[in-house]
Design a protein around this motif. Structure first.
Motif, short mmCIF file in Angstrom:
data_model
loop_
_atom_site.label_atom_id
_atom_site.label_comp_id
_atom_site.label_asym_id
_atom_site.label_seq_id
_atom_site.Cartn_x
_atom_site.Cartn_y
_atom_site.Cartn_z
N GLN A 1 0.83 -1.21 0.00
CA GLN A 1 0.00 0.00 0.00
C GLN A 1 0.87 1.26 0.00
O GLN A 1 0.60 2.20 -0.75
CB GLN A 1 -0.92 0.01 1.22
CG GLN A 1 -1.99 -1.06 1.15
CD GLN A 1 -2.84 -1.08 2.40
OE1 GLN A 1 -3.46 -0.07 2.74
NE2 GLN A 1 -2.89 -2.22 3.08
N ALA A 2 1.91 1.27 0.81
CA ALA A 2 2.80 2.43 0.87
C ALA A 2 3.47 2.68 -0.47
O ALA A 2 3.62 3.83 -0.91
CB ALA A 2 3.85 2.24 1.96
N HIS A 3 3.87 1.59 -1.14
CA HIS A 3 4.51 1.72 -2.46
C HIS A 3 3.55 2.38 -3.45
O HIS A 3 3.93 3.30 -4.18
CB HIS A 3 4.94 0.33 -2.95
CG HIS A 3 5.51 0.34 -4.34
ND1 HIS A 3 6.77 0.80 -4.62
CD2 HIS A 3 4.98 -0.07 -5.51
CE1 HIS A 3 6.99 0.70 -5.92
NE2 HIS A 3 5.93 0.17 -6.48
N ALA B 1 2.73 6.10 -2.60
CA ALA B 1 3.86 7.01 -2.78
C ALA B 1 3.90 7.59 -4.19
O ALA B 1 4.58 8.59 -4.44
CB ALA B 1 5.18 6.30 -2.48
N ALA C 1 9.74 6.03 -0.32
CA ALA C 1 8.42 6.31 0.24
C ALA C 1 8.29 7.79 0.55
O ALA C 1 9.23 8.44 0.96
CB ALA C 1 8.22 5.49 1.52
N ALA D 1 2.99 9.86 4.33
CA ALA D 1 1.62 9.37 4.15
C ALA D 1 0.68 10.55 4.03
O ALA D 1 0.89 11.60 4.64
CB ALA D 1 1.23 8.49 5.33
#
Length: 154
Positions: free
Chosen positions: A13-15, A18, A149, A152
């Motif tokens: 999800q972070a990938h 970003a 990253a 968020a």
């Protein structure tokens, strides 16, 4: 192929989140499981060609993210993937409060993964209307460098 560990869904999800285009689209994960992803995207007037109706490019992007991220959820740690082919069929106007895309793996291989997504226009009442479907192929890449990253989104 060995799938990601369960806690790697946060990394996946972070990938995705970003990526600047994911941020522009306002993507939000609502579900991640092995071979399955659900994403939502708010209907933003800046992405509409007519008041309240999303333009096809935004619909395609959401479907592509859902399908290829679902494919990515089947990859071992240290692997990544990218779209090499995709076909979308627009079925109904994309109107509502948001779009919801459900991505899934059709056939996972070492080099290529066939994946798909259905996109639903979600009304204020919560009713869903199927507005697009996508079939794609993702190229799996071993040991690809990770994208740095970003902070968020709040």
């Amino acid at each position: 192929m060995t799938p990601h560990a369960p806690d790697s869904s946060a990394l996946l999800q972070a990938h995705v989140l970003a990526m600047p285009i994911a941020q522009t689209l306002g993507l939000r994960f609502t579900r991640v499981a092995h071979g399955q992803v659900e994403l939502e995207m708010p209907v933003q007037e800046s992405l509409c060609f007519r008041p309240g109706q999303l333009q096809a490019t935004a619909i395609f992007a959401l479907a592509d993210f859902a399908a290829v991220t679902a494919a990515g959820s089947t990859l071992p740690a240290g692997w990544t993937n990218a779209t090499v082919d995709a076909h979308v069929k627009l079925l109904a106007p994309a109107r509502g409060t948001c779009l919801r895309a459900r991505g899934r793996v059709v056939d996972a291989g070492r080099t290529l993964t066939v994946c798909a997504a259905d996109v639903y226009a979600v009304a204020e009442s919560g009713d869903e209307t199927l507005c697009a479907t996508l079939l794609a192929t993702a190229r799996n890449v071993e040991g690809a460098p990770a994208r740095p990253a970003r902070e968020a989104l709040s």
